[in-house]
Design a protein around this motif. Structure first.
Motif, PDB file in Angstrom:
ATOM      1  N   LEU A 134       0.823  -1.209   0.000  1.00  0.00           N
ATOM      2  CA  LEU A 134       0.000   0.000   0.000  1.00  0.00           C
ATOM      3  C   LEU A 134       0.859   1.262   0.000  1.00  0.00           C
ATOM      4  O   LEU A 134       0.517   2.263  -0.625  1.00  0.00           O
ATOM      5  CB  LEU A 134      -0.943  -0.007   1.211  1.00  0.00           C
ATOM      6  CG  LEU A 134      -2.057  -1.062   1.211  1.00  0.00           C
ATOM      7  CD1 LEU A 134      -2.903  -0.953   2.479  1.00  0.00           C
ATOM      8  CD2 LEU A 134      -2.939  -0.945  -0.028  1.00  0.00           C
ATOM      9  N   GLU A 135       1.980   1.201   0.699  1.00  0.00           N
ATOM     10  CA  GLU A 135       2.881   2.351   0.704  1.00  0.00           C
ATOM     11  C   GLU A 135       3.471   2.600  -0.681  1.00  0.00           C
ATOM     12  O   GLU A 135       3.719   3.740  -1.067  1.00  0.00           O
ATOM     13  CB  GLU A 135       4.001   2.139   1.729  1.00  0.00           C
ATOM     14  CG  GLU A 135       3.544   2.284   3.173  1.00  0.00           C
ATOM     15  CD  GLU A 135       2.917   3.643   3.457  1.00  0.00           C
ATOM     16  OE1 GLU A 135       3.505   4.662   3.044  1.00  0.00           O
ATOM     17  OE2 GLU A 135       1.830   3.673   4.068  1.00  0.00           O
ATOM     18  N   SER A 136       3.684   1.529  -1.448  1.00  0.00           N
ATOM     19  CA  SER A 136       4.199   1.694  -2.812  1.00  0.00           C
ATOM     20  C   SER A 136       3.165   2.381  -3.694  1.00  0.00           C
ATOM     21  O   SER A 136       3.514   3.193  -4.560  1.00  0.00           O
ATOM     22  CB  SER A 136       4.588   0.332  -3.407  1.00  0.00           C
ATOM     23  OG  SER A 136       3.438  -0.479  -3.643  1.00  0.00           O
ATOM     24  N   ILE A 137       1.894   2.068  -3.457  1.00  0.00           N
ATOM     25  CA  ILE A 137       0.828   2.727  -4.208  1.00  0.00           C
ATOM     26  C   ILE A 137       0.748   4.199  -3.817  1.00  0.00           C
ATOM     27  O   ILE A 137       0.598   5.080  -4.670  1.00  0.00           O
ATOM     28  CB  ILE A 137      -0.524   2.030  -3.959  1.00  0.00           C
ATOM     29  CG1 ILE A 137      -0.471   0.573  -4.429  1.00  0.00           C
ATOM     30  CG2 ILE A 137      -1.655   2.770  -4.681  1.00  0.00           C
ATOM     31  CD1 ILE A 137      -1.724  -0.224  -4.103  1.00  0.00           C
ATOM     32  N   ARG A 138       0.872   4.463  -2.514  1.00  0.00           N
ATOM     33  CA  ARG A 138       0.862   5.848  -2.026  1.00  0.00           C
ATOM     34  C   ARG A 138       1.976   6.660  -2.684  1.00  0.00           C
ATOM     35  O   ARG A 138       1.782   7.803  -3.098  1.00  0.00           O
ATOM     36  CB  ARG A 138       1.017   5.871  -0.508  1.00  0.00           C
ATOM     37  CG  ARG A 138       0.812   7.261   0.112  1.00  0.00           C
ATOM     38  CD  ARG A 138       1.292   7.279   1.562  1.00  0.00           C
ATOM     39  NE  ARG A 138       0.713   6.222   2.353  1.00  0.00           N
ATOM     40  CZ  ARG A 138      -0.492   6.309   2.929  1.00  0.00           C
ATOM     41  NH1 ARG A 138      -1.218   7.385   2.781  1.00  0.00           N
ATOM     42  NH2 ARG A 138      -0.956   5.286   3.654  1.00  0.00           N
ATOM     43  N   HIS A 139       3.157   6.038  -2.784  1.00  0.00           N
ATOM     44  CA  HIS A 139       4.305   6.728  -3.392  1.00  0.00           C
ATOM     45  C   HIS A 139       4.024   7.086  -4.850  1.00  0.00           C
ATOM     46  O   HIS A 139       4.324   8.210  -5.289  1.00  0.00           O
ATOM     47  CB  HIS A 139       5.544   5.835  -3.297  1.00  0.00           C
ATOM     48  CG  HIS A 139       6.753   6.425  -3.965  1.00  0.00           C
ATOM     49  ND1 HIS A 139       7.462   7.476  -3.424  1.00  0.00           N
ATOM     50  CD2 HIS A 139       7.362   6.108  -5.148  1.00  0.00           C
ATOM     51  CE1 HIS A 139       8.458   7.789  -4.234  1.00  0.00           C
ATOM     52  NE2 HIS A 139       8.423   6.980  -5.289  1.00  0.00           N
TER      53      HIS A 139
END
Length: 320
Positions: A7-12
């Motif tokens: 999810l953090e990769s998507i946020r980035h």
């Protein structure tokens, strides 16, 4: 899953593409729900069949609206397109939520002024701008000092819905109140600078392009927050705009006190702006430009609202 690396990769990715904070939160929420619906299986192992089942579940079991279902789909499509570089082809057996045909609630001029007149001065001005200029709530909150042209009597809407810029009218009656508000913001900004701050919140791309703009008066919000906070992207302390919940609270109290028996939201004042212009004889193309609608059909919904007022038709019950 709150600290999920995936999810953090998507946020980035969303931040590199300059999506708004609200869109970021909403997309991540729907992607999380999609994963949970599929027993926490990784999305790379899922495909069209699972997406179709999820959309059907939302429509049949959750009974969501078509706009909510489309929002969930947009989040999932974003994930597959930008994370897995894969285009989804939805299966034809997906059950889609029906989009009801709605006519927006509007206020008469008298009703709009009666509600606005019951508000505290700051909110009275904000809702006056909503009604007098036809802004969306988010557009109002994001207004900066530089966006007001007192000489041309225009408001500049920077990156409105769909990322579009536009100008709209600035009523004569709001010139002095807005000039007073600008001076109030100047006083707040001067005090912030004296305390070693004075920064406003800027999108990362603008902050990099104009590094000195973050402290310039013209970039300050027209309706600033009462407190400073940490910038969600870059971490510096700044003064953001007033939160939308403050408007909602003030509106709820004013509507109740006014006795207006309609479901009124901040967006109702934008609807009322459009209908009042059309009833006064404004060209529908002009109204379309002022509202920032891509499609004329979106603006034409207001012709259904004004109905008999635009055509001169009267009820047979009113015939002498």
């Amino acid at each position: 899953m709150a600290n999920s690396p995936f999810l953090e990769s998507i946020r980035h990715v969303m931040r590199t593409k300059h999506y708004s904070i609200q869109t970021e939160k909403t997309y991540l929420l729907w992607i999380k729900r999609f994963i949970l619906f599929n027993q926490k299986r990784h999305p790379k192992d899922l495909g069209e069949q699972e997406v179709t089942q999820f959309l059907t579940h939302l429509a049949v079991n959750r009974k969501v609206t078509s706009s909510t279902q489309n929002l969930a789909l947009c989040a999932i499509v974003f994930m597959y397109k930008h994370i897995f570089e894969r285009e989804l082809t939805l299966l034809p057996d997906a059950i889609r939520a029906r989009a009801p045909t709605r006519v927006p609630t509007v206020l008469s001029h008298k009703e709009a002024l009666s509600i606005i007149g019951l508000m505290k001065p700051k909110y009275k001005l904000m809702f006056s701008v909503l009604y007098g200029s036809g802004l969306r709530k988010a557009e109002l909150l994001k207004l900066r000092i530089k966006d007001i042209d007192f000489d041309a009597k225009n408001l500049f809407v920077f990156r409105g819905k769909g990322g579009k810029d536009r100008t709209t009218m600035l009523p004569n009656k709001l010139l002095k109140p807005l000039q007073t508000q600008v001076e109030k913001v100047r006083a707040i900004h001067t005090k912030d600078i004296a305390e070693g701050n004075g920064m406003t919140s800027l999108p990362p791309s603008l902050a990099r392009k104009y590094p000195h703009a973050v402290r310039e008066f013209k970039w300050q919000y027209l309706f600033p927050s009462t407190t400073r906070c940490e910038h969600p992207y870059d971490g510096y302390f700044c003064r953001h705009h007033l939160h939308s919940t403050a408007l909602a609270r003030e509106l709820k109290v004013a509507v109740k006190s006014s006795g207006v028996a309609k479901h009124v939201t901040a967006h109702t004042f934008r609807h009322s702006f459009a209908t009042q212009l059309l009833m006064a004889g404004a060209d529908i193309r002009t109204v379309q430009e002022l509202l920032g609608h891509n499609d004329l059909r979106t603006t034409q919904i207001y012709t259904h609202v004004i109905g008999q007022h635009s055509s001169g038709v009267i009820s047979p019950f009113d015939i002498d």
